[in-house]
Design an enzyme around this catalytic site. Structure first.
Site, PDB file in Angstrom:
ATOM      1  N   HIS A   1      -1.387   1.197  -4.254  1.00 38.34           N
ATOM      2  CA  HIS A   1      -1.476   2.928  -4.298  1.00 38.34           C
ATOM      3  C   HIS A   1      -0.785   3.677  -5.160  1.00 38.34           C
ATOM      4  CE1 HIS A   1      -3.664   1.773  -0.073  1.00 38.34           C
ATOM      5  NE2 HIS A   1      -4.559   1.218  -1.160  1.00 38.34           N
TER       6      HIS A   1
ATOM      7  N   VAL B   1       3.563   3.942  -0.967  1.00 36.44           N
ATOM      8  CA  VAL B   1       3.992   4.478  -2.216  1.00 36.44           C
ATOM      9  C   VAL B   1       5.314   5.094  -2.283  1.00 36.44           C
ATOM     10  CG1 VAL B   1       1.389   5.616  -2.548  1.00 36.44           C
ATOM     11  CG2 VAL B   1       3.245   7.035  -1.354  1.00 36.44           C
TER      12      VAL B   1
ATOM     13  N   GLN C   1       1.017  -1.076   0.073  1.00 40.71           N
ATOM     14  CA  GLN C   1      -0.037   0.000  -0.052  1.00 40.71           C
ATOM     15  C   GLN C   1       0.811   1.353   0.060  1.00 40.71           C
ATOM     16  OE1 GLN C   1      -3.585  -0.539   2.849  1.00 40.71           O
ATOM     17  NE2 GLN C   1      -2.048  -2.133   3.501  1.00 40.71           N
TER      18      GLN C   1
ATOM     19  N   ASN D   1       2.412  -6.703  13.340  1.00 38.26           N
ATOM     20  CA  ASN D   1       2.256  -5.368  13.486  1.00 38.26           C
ATOM     21  C   ASN D   1       2.383  -4.935  14.810  1.00 38.26           C
ATOM     22  OD1 ASN D   1       0.933  -3.628  11.525  1.00 38.26           O
ATOM     23  ND2 ASN D   1      -0.516  -3.189  13.329  1.00 38.26           N
TER      24      ASN D   1
ATOM     25  N   CYS E   1       2.325  19.891 -23.757  1.00 39.75           N
ATOM     26  CA  CYS E   1       1.083  19.929 -23.180  1.00 39.75           C
ATOM     27  C   CYS E   1       0.830  21.078 -22.385  1.00 39.75           C
ATOM     28  CB  CYS E   1       0.600  18.638 -22.592  1.00 39.75           C
ATOM     29  SG  CYS E   1      -0.802  18.552 -21.369  1.00 39.75           S
TER      30      CYS E   1
ATOM     31  N   CYS F   1      -3.494  15.137 -20.234  1.00 42.59           N
ATOM     32  CA  CYS F   1      -3.464  14.130 -21.538  1.00 42.59           C
ATOM     33  C   CYS F   1      -3.200  12.762 -20.698  1.00 42.59           C
ATOM     34  CB  CYS F   1      -2.180  14.495 -22.271  1.00 42.59           C
ATOM     35  SG  CYS F   1      -0.762  14.325 -21.565  1.00 42.59           S
TER      36      CYS F   1
ATOM     37  N   GLY G   1       2.365  -4.478   9.257  1.00 37.51           N
ATOM     38  CA  GLY G   1       2.720  -3.008   9.358  1.00 37.51           C
ATOM     39  C   GLY G   1       1.310  -2.388   8.635  1.00 37.51           C
ATOM     40  N   THR G   2       0.099  -2.944   8.619  1.00 39.15           N
ATOM     41  CA  THR G   2      -0.882  -2.068   8.088  1.00 39.15           C
ATOM     42  C   THR G   2      -2.301  -2.107   9.133  1.00 39.15           C
ATOM     43  OG1 THR G   2      -2.616  -1.904   6.560  1.00 39.15           O
ATOM     44  CG2 THR G   2      -1.704  -4.237   6.847  1.00 39.15           C
ATOM     45  N   SER G   3      -2.865  -1.169   9.424  1.00 38.71           N
ATOM     46  CA  SER G   3      -3.984  -1.045  10.344  1.00 38.71           C
ATOM     47  C   SER G   3      -5.101  -2.021   9.709  1.00 38.71           C
ATOM     48  CB  SER G   3      -4.358   0.437  10.667  1.00 38.71           C
ATOM     49  OG  SER G   3      -4.367   1.000   9.140  1.00 38.71           O
TER      50      SER G   3
HETATM   51  N1  APR Z   1       6.707  -2.238  12.713  1.00 39.58           N
HETATM   52  C1  APR Z   1       5.190  -2.972  12.366  1.00 39.58           C
HETATM   53  N2  APR Z   1       4.084  -2.049  12.743  1.00 39.58           N
HETATM   54  C2  APR Z   1       4.158  -0.899  12.672  1.00 39.58           C
HETATM   55  C3  APR Z   1       5.150  -0.138  12.956  1.00 39.58           C
HETATM   56  C4  APR Z   1       6.685  -0.951  12.905  1.00 39.58           C
HETATM   57  N3  APR Z   1       7.680  -0.430  13.253  1.00 39.58           N
HETATM   58  N4  APR Z   1       4.926   1.101  13.303  1.00 39.58           N
HETATM   59  C5  APR Z   1       3.551   1.403  13.110  1.00 39.58           C
HETATM   60  N5  APR Z   1       3.047   0.083  12.863  1.00 39.58           N
HETATM   61  C6  APR Z   1       1.694  -0.412  12.633  1.00 39.58           C
HETATM   62  C7  APR Z   1       0.764   0.680  13.374  1.00 39.58           C
HETATM   63  O1  APR Z   1       0.346   0.057  14.517  1.00 39.58           O
HETATM   64  C8  APR Z   1      -0.563   0.554  12.443  1.00 39.58           C
HETATM   65  O2  APR Z   1      -1.401  -0.620  12.679  1.00 39.58           O
HETATM   66  O3  APR Z   1       1.271  -0.073  11.125  1.00 39.58           O
HETATM   67  C9  APR Z   1       0.103   0.401  10.839  1.00 39.58           C
HETATM   68  C10 APR Z   1       0.016   1.504  10.317  1.00 39.58           C
HETATM   69  O4  APR Z   1      -1.117   1.645   9.834  1.00 39.58           O
HETATM   70  P1  APR Z   1      -1.523   2.876   8.855  1.00 39.58           P
HETATM   71  O5  APR Z   1      -0.734   4.228   9.425  1.00 39.58           O
HETATM   72  O6  APR Z   1      -3.093   2.993   8.987  1.00 39.58           O
HETATM   73  O7  APR Z   1      -1.035   2.625   7.661  1.00 39.58           O
HETATM   74  P2  APR Z   1      -1.687   1.776   6.527  1.00 39.58           P
HETATM   75  O8  APR Z   1      -2.384   0.467   6.756  1.00 39.58           O
HETATM   76  O9  APR Z   1      -0.786   1.398   5.391  1.00 39.58           O
HETATM   77  O10 APR Z   1      -2.759   3.030   5.516  1.00 39.58           O
HETATM   78  C11 APR Z   1      -3.285   2.256   4.465  1.00 39.58           C
HETATM   79  O11 APR Z   1      -4.405   4.346   3.952  1.00 39.58           O
HETATM   80  O12 APR Z   1      -4.109   6.620   4.226  1.00 39.58           O
HETATM   81  C12 APR Z   1      -4.143   5.672   3.187  1.00 39.58           C
HETATM   82  O13 APR Z   1      -3.289   5.344   1.142  1.00 39.58           O
HETATM   83  C13 APR Z   1      -3.046   5.446   2.402  1.00 39.58           C
HETATM   84  O14 APR Z   1      -1.847   3.387   2.014  1.00 39.58           O
HETATM   85  C14 APR Z   1      -2.309   4.010   2.983  1.00 39.58           C
HETATM   86  C15 APR Z   1      -3.634   3.426   3.666  1.00 39.58           C
END
Ligand code: APR
Length: 253
Positions: free
Chosen positions: A122, A106, A104, A221, A158, A133, A195-197
């Site tokens: 993303h 960029v 996810q 995470n 352009c 264009c 590492g994603t919420s």
């Molecule tokens: N190691 C592992 N996990 C981590 C660390 C780390 N060092 N630091 C933070 N985290 C966890 C947090 O606990 C959280 O759950 O990474 C997660 C990050 O979540 P978000 O900030 O919500 O990011 P993400 O899930 O990638 O967001 C998804 O949302 O804003 C849009 O387009 C944007 O791609 C992004 C999408």
């Protein structure tokens, strides 16, 4: 214990699919979105990351992306990025196996670490797209000049305003990227989410696609997420530390 369990799961994988989010780049100094110092705690996404915001005030949006390009331009891949490169290499050496990395993010740090065929769900902060264009160009210059960037394609050029080549809220994901990621998730026997919420769709659905297709789901995470109860294995902590330790073990084997 958990790392050896992870290692065991990975050593038996034939079709490994990985999904990463902002947390994988946090240890490289790239801010996350929803963490304690997350970008969306300080800024309103509707002011900065929607097509409407860009139409309303393109300069404000560009100033924000220019700031993020500066931070990301200085960032280096961390042990989590490097461990995923190693995993890809190990999988490539296993006949008949496959490895897919969808992100996810960029920031391009996976590619900078050496990952290949990264699926950019993303888009990329280094891609500029013409608002007229549709011409796209890869541009890592910091600062951008001219600012905001203008389209140079065609003769005469352009000249229209360019936008960041990222997916904004309310926009669909690139169909080809989504198709590849969904197919890889459905074919996975092990799915690693790092590492994603797991709050932003449709990317957050990929682990569920994999789980429903019979894959073992592993979450790495720093904090619990809506996926934590579904995961077969959850490793709570920093991705760089956990995957760094895994990589250390992979290398001693
Ligand atoms: N190691 C592992 N996990 C981590 C660390 C780390 N060092 N630091 C933070 N985290 C966890 C947090 O606990 C959280 O759950 O990474 C997660 C990050 O979540 P978000 O900030 O919500 O990011 P993400 O899930 O990638 O967001 C998804 O949302 O804003 C849009 O387009 C944007 O791609 C992004 C999408």
């Amino acid at each position: 214990m958990e790392i050896s369990e992870l290692e065991q799961l990975l050593s038996g994988a034939r079709s490994l699919c990985v999904l990463t989010g902002a947390g994988v780049s946090a240890e490289s100094g790239v801010p996350t979105f929803r963490g304690p110092d997350g970008l969306w705690r300080k800024y309103r996404p509707e002011d900065l990351a929607t097509p409407e915001a860009f139409a309303r005030n393109p300069l404000l949006v560009w100033e924000w992306y220019a700031w993020r390009r500066e931070i990301i331009g200085k960032a280096q891949p961390n042990p989590a990025h490097h461990a995923l490169v190693e995993l890809e290499t190990q999988m490539a050496a296993r006949p008949g196996s496959r490895f897919t990395l969808a992100t996810q993010n960029v920031d391009g740090l996976h590619e900078r670490a050496g990952s290949s065929n990264v699926i950019r769900l993303h888009g990329s902060i280094w891609v500029l797209r013409c608002t007229e264009c549709g011409e796209e160009r890869w541009d890592e210059s910091v600062p951008l000049d001219p600012f905001p960037p203008r389209c140079a394609s065609g003769d005469p050029p352009c000249g229209a305003l360019m936008r960041p080549g990222v997916v904004w809220f309310g926009e669909s994901l690139p169909p080809e990227a989504w198709g590849r990621a969904a197919e890889a998730a459905a074919a996975a026997d092990v799915f690693l989410v790092i590492g994603t919420s797991a709050l932003v769709q449709p990317a957050a659905a990929l682990p569920l696609v994999a789980k429903r297709s019979g894959a073992r789901l592993v979450e790495i995470n720093a904090d619990p997420t809506p996926l934590s109860d579904l995961a077969d294995l959850t490793l709570t902590g920093k991705a760089g530390e956990i995957l760094g330790a895994l990589r250390g073990r992979m290398n001693t084997q």
